[in-house]
Write an enzyme that holds these catalytic residues in place. Sequence first.
Site, PDB file in Angstrom:
ATOM      1  N   LYS A 199      19.386  -1.197  -6.585  1.00 29.29           N
ATOM      2  CA  LYS A 199      17.768  -0.718  -7.052  1.00 29.29           C
ATOM      3  C   LYS A 199      17.666   0.360  -7.911  1.00 29.29           C
ATOM      4  O   LYS A 199      18.244   1.413  -7.689  1.00 29.29           O
ATOM      5  CB  LYS A 199      17.065  -0.512  -5.658  1.00 29.29           C
TER       6      LYS A 199
ATOM      7  N   LYS B   7      21.356   6.646   2.579  1.00 32.94           N
ATOM      8  CA  LYS B   7      21.465   7.957   2.206  1.00 32.94           C
ATOM      9  C   LYS B   7      22.526   8.945   2.942  1.00 32.94           C
ATOM     10  O   LYS B   7      22.847   9.881   2.419  1.00 32.94           O
ATOM     11  CB  LYS B   7      20.094   8.610   2.630  1.00 32.94           C
TER      12      LYS B   7
ATOM     13  N   LYS C 272      15.201   7.129  -7.851  1.00 27.03           N
ATOM     14  CA  LYS C 272      15.171   8.513  -8.325  1.00 27.03           C
ATOM     15  C   LYS C 272      16.415   9.270  -8.536  1.00 27.03           C
ATOM     16  O   LYS C 272      16.767   9.979  -9.240  1.00 27.03           O
ATOM     17  CB  LYS C 272      14.011   9.110  -7.503  1.00 27.03           C
TER      18      LYS C 272
HETATM   19  P1  TYM Z   1       9.557   6.535  -2.460  1.00 26.00           P
HETATM   20  O1  TYM Z   1       9.174   7.630  -3.222  1.00 26.00           O
HETATM   21  O2  TYM Z   1      11.141   6.314  -2.560  1.00 26.00           O
HETATM   22  O3  TYM Z   1       9.059   5.210  -3.508  1.00 26.00           O
HETATM   23  C1  TYM Z   1       7.578   5.212  -3.848  1.00 26.00           C
HETATM   24  C2  TYM Z   1       7.400   3.698  -3.846  1.00 26.00           C
HETATM   25  O4  TYM Z   1       7.727   3.021  -4.638  1.00 26.00           O
HETATM   26  C3  TYM Z   1       8.268   2.044  -4.472  1.00 26.00           C
HETATM   27  N1  TYM Z   1       9.913   1.925  -5.242  1.00 26.00           N
HETATM   28  C4  TYM Z   1      10.262   0.693  -5.839  1.00 26.00           C
HETATM   29  N2  TYM Z   1       9.464  -0.559  -5.947  1.00 26.00           N
HETATM   30  C5  TYM Z   1      10.119  -1.466  -6.841  1.00 26.00           C
HETATM   31  N3  TYM Z   1      11.330  -1.216  -7.248  1.00 26.00           N
HETATM   32  C6  TYM Z   1      12.135   0.027  -7.188  1.00 26.00           C
HETATM   33  N4  TYM Z   1      13.201   0.102  -7.817  1.00 26.00           N
HETATM   34  C7  TYM Z   1      11.490   0.889  -6.435  1.00 26.00           C
HETATM   35  N5  TYM Z   1      11.872   2.471  -6.177  1.00 26.00           N
HETATM   36  C8  TYM Z   1      10.663   2.788  -5.280  1.00 26.00           C
HETATM   37  C9  TYM Z   1       8.792   2.213  -2.922  1.00 26.00           C
HETATM   38  O5  TYM Z   1       9.001   0.948  -2.153  1.00 26.00           O
HETATM   39  C10 TYM Z   1       7.499   3.062  -2.446  1.00 26.00           C
HETATM   40  O6  TYM Z   1       6.632   1.983  -2.235  1.00 26.00           O
HETATM   41  N6  TYM Z   1       9.442   6.588   2.098  1.00 26.00           N
HETATM   42  C11 TYM Z   1       8.498   6.304   1.248  1.00 26.00           C
HETATM   43  C12 TYM Z   1       7.393   7.102   0.972  1.00 26.00           C
HETATM   44  C13 TYM Z   1       6.248   7.283   2.217  1.00 26.00           C
HETATM   45  C14 TYM Z   1       5.558   6.241   2.472  1.00 26.00           C
HETATM   46  C15 TYM Z   1       4.737   6.720   3.705  1.00 26.00           C
HETATM   47  C16 TYM Z   1       5.064   5.230   1.873  1.00 26.00           C
HETATM   48  C17 TYM Z   1       6.528   8.299   3.107  1.00 26.00           C
HETATM   49  N7  TYM Z   1       5.225   8.098   4.181  1.00 26.00           N
HETATM   50  C18 TYM Z   1       3.758   6.061   4.536  1.00 26.00           C
HETATM   51  C19 TYM Z   1       4.167   4.435   2.536  1.00 26.00           C
HETATM   52  C20 TYM Z   1       3.554   5.003   3.760  1.00 26.00           C
HETATM   53  C21 TYM Z   1       9.334   6.560   0.041  1.00 26.00           C
HETATM   54  O7  TYM Z   1      10.349   7.071  -0.067  1.00 26.00           O
HETATM   55  O8  TYM Z   1       9.014   6.017  -1.282  1.00 26.00           O
END
Ligand code: TYM
Length: 353
Positions: free
Chosen positions: A218, A137, A221
Amino acid sequence: MTSPSRQDVSSEQPENDPSSKAGRKPRVFSGVQPTGDLHIGTYVGALKQWVERQKERDNIFCVVDLHALTVPEGIDPVQLRNAARQVAALYFACGIDPDENIVFIQSQLHEHAELTWILNCITPLGWLQRMTQFKSKAQRAESIGTGLLDYPVLQAADILLYDTDIVPVGEDQRQHVELTRDIAVRFNNLFEEVLVLPKVVVPEVGARIMGFDEPEVKMSKSIAVERRGHAINLLDDERTIKKTIMSAVTDSERELRFDRASPGVRNLLTLYQVLTGNGRAEIEAEFEGQGYGVLKKALLAVVLDTLAPIQARHREIMDDPDGLDTILRKNADRARETAANTLERVKNAVGLG
Ligand code: TYM
């Protein structure tokens, strides 16, 4: 003072889980950041597994809007507030039962920011600097705020506030959950055994869905905002979904075998596998002797079947904004009971308050 500290949950199986021996369901915490639209990778990697196993677990699902501030360029306050509610509505639309689970918006609880500060003070800088998500990032960001570096500590606070046993996420979040464990161990060693060590759980299939236009990266978003054809968003219309799937990168072969397929074809096969629930051998037999066009059409049909009811429920929920806000407020109150209790234990342990 009660000490809820439990040992590592070494397996997801309830029989090996100390929480189940204690006669309770394992506590789950997970979240999604409300930046950009939720795509099918988020659904497959996270939301789908939350929904499928919700009955066996004691779940808390959060919309992590404080995390969204870590890339502040272009943030529109009205949009961020709406996006947080949209994501909560999508949790329910995907099948999270509002009566059985806690769903809330992170910024409604000051406990998350407060615990983050305390954990900051015991987290070595080097641990944060080696996080792969920070490094990638930081390369793309116009400027690097302290919050971007600190992102995983806020995530650790999210998880640790709820005495979490299991964190179901996609593969990209594994490192952050492992860091959470390291932070908890360090805290418990420095002060008192107050924090529960969480275990990461990623789905066996679909933990890392790749971009349709560039299957070596990957699905993300931030890229989806810049490039059409990269992702299918959960609220995309039929035409857009069709265009994205039909123009997905494949190759010049006709190899519809999981072990021999190129990254783009393997990605399509994986999505088909997760969304149909069929086994690999069955899928290979289904497409034997066929071209990629047939696979794409079959995938399109199953994606539309999956997303149509989600989109319809999402519309219904968003049509009743007061109803949604009431649920979210009540849920935030329920989450606060646990969060406030943990924060108090932490503050006692370090000599605050
Ligand atoms: P975020 O918003 O980027 O993604 C949310 C969830 O979706 C999964 N994910 C994917 N899984 C498979 N293939 C992909 N291409 C893909 N893109 C996203 C992510 O692994 C995630 O599970 N840091 C986290 C949010 C967060 C969080 C937490 C998660 C904040 N606090 C506490 C668990 C526990 C995040 O940015 O997710």
